[in-house]
Design an enzyme around this catalytic site. Structure first.
Site, PDB file in Angstrom:
ATOM      1  N   TYR A  12     -11.120  -0.802   9.188  1.00  0.00           N
ATOM      2  CA  TYR A  12     -10.155  -0.217  10.128  1.00  0.00           C
ATOM      3  C   TYR A  12      -9.746   1.166   9.645  1.00  0.00           C
ATOM      4  O   TYR A  12      -9.799   1.463   8.442  1.00  0.00           O
ATOM      5  CB  TYR A  12      -8.928  -1.112  10.312  1.00  0.00           C
ATOM      6  N   CYS A  13      -9.368   2.017  10.570  1.00  0.00           N
ATOM      7  CA  CYS A  13      -8.886   3.365  10.253  1.00  0.00           C
ATOM      8  C   CYS A  13      -8.003   3.820  11.409  1.00  0.00           C
ATOM      9  O   CYS A  13      -7.710   3.038  12.315  1.00  0.00           O
ATOM     10  CB  CYS A  13     -10.041   4.328   9.997  1.00  0.00           C
ATOM     11  N   THR A  14      -7.580   5.066  11.403  1.00  0.00           N
ATOM     12  CA  THR A  14      -6.560   5.510  12.357  1.00  0.00           C
ATOM     13  C   THR A  14      -6.984   5.341  13.802  1.00  0.00           C
ATOM     14  O   THR A  14      -6.363   4.612  14.578  1.00  0.00           O
ATOM     15  CB  THR A  14      -6.187   6.982  12.089  1.00  0.00           C
TER      16      THR A  14
END
Length: 294
Positions: A183-185
């Site tokens: 996951y990331c922004t």
């Protein structure tokens, strides 16, 4: 009173002439008075722009008229004013995200070849209910200081360039046969990271479609996310609801905080968690620390 909006977006798609795209995007943003940062490569576009609502809507409409960009998943958020993006930077780069490994990436009209399986927020919850899932943070380590998925693995990286070294270190080999959700922004970093992990033998890799932003829109602070979301503009951090947990710890006095500021050392590029008292350099900082520890 003017209403300000921010757009976060990316798409991986082959572009024959990145420089021509750069000139078009620069001229479009300048004509609309938008600020922000847009990166373009032969593999697509990655950007964040902000400005008055009417101008942002026109930018959104004009960008989607270009056939390779028609399916971009634009993420909208509230802006605070012109100070969000005081400058406009539109550049051509070898990579949309600086992993320092452009040779590892293969892109076709459908996006990245060999990347992780995309999961919508609701599908993520279904997977978590069915399997023992490991969340794998695809951001810089310090971004996770104020917000992350519960029990997530947070790699020791200061920039995206560090991920190849980190994955090759053997630290995470025990996860190669387990389901891993990156996951990331907004999703762009995980597109690359998940492909890198699969090439290194991770067998069941997923990525959160739309990133933390889309998850927050769906579940706010009632799901698996906790804390604030660090963002790379002058807002520094946002929350999804007023009930967001404060998980950051001030580097100065140890009190809870979600405020991020540049390291005071000019040779240091890191962001640090700092409370309002320490940021102001006030003697109240020490008094505040005593209040917290009492």
């Amino acid at each position: 009173m003017a209403v300000y909006k921010v757009l976060l977006f990316y798409t991986f798609t082959p572009l024959a002439d990145p420089e021509a795209i750069r000139l078009w995007q620069r001229d479009l943003c300048e004509s609309l008075g938008l600020g922000g940062r847009i990166l373009i490569s032969s593999n697509g576009i990655n950007g964040t722009v902000g400005g008055e609502l009417k101008a942002v809507k026109k930018y959104w409409r004009k960008t989607r008229e270009y056939a390779p960009f028609k399916d971009i998943d634009f993420k909208w958020s509230e802006g605070t004013g012109p100070e969000d993006f005081p400058k406009l930077k539109v550049r051509v780069r070898p990579e949309l995200v600086g992993f320092g490994a452009p040779e590892e990436l293969e892109v076709d009209a459908d996006g990245i070849v060999g990347g992780g399986a995309h999961l919508k927020p609701a599908e993520l919850h279904e997977l978590v209910a069915a399997k023992d899932v490991t969340f794998f943070d695809g951001r810089n380590k310090w971004e996770a200081d104020i917000g992350r998925f519960k029990n997530a693995v947070v790699p020791d990286v200061a920039t995206s360039h560090d991920f190849a070294r980190e994955l090759d270190s053997g630290k995470y080999d025990h996860l190669k046969d387990k389901p891993v959700v990156t996951y990331c922004t907004g999703g762009v970093r995980c597109e690359v990271l998940s492909a890198m992990m699969i090439k290194r033998g991770f067998r069941e890799v997923y990525q959160l479609d739309g990133g933390i932003v889309r998850y927050g829109e769906a579940f706010g602070d009632s799901g698996l996310w906790e804390g604030s979301l660090y963002i790379f503009d002058n807002r520094k951090a946002v929350t999804f609801t007023p009930d967001a947990a404060v998980i950051g710890v001030c580097a100065g006095c140890g009190s809870p905080s979600s405020r991020m500021e540049n390291c005071g050392n000019s040779a240091c590029r890191q962001q640090l968690v700092i409370c309002d008292y320490c940021a102001a350099g006030s003697v109240r900082c020490q008094e505040h620390a005593l209040e917290i520890s009492a």
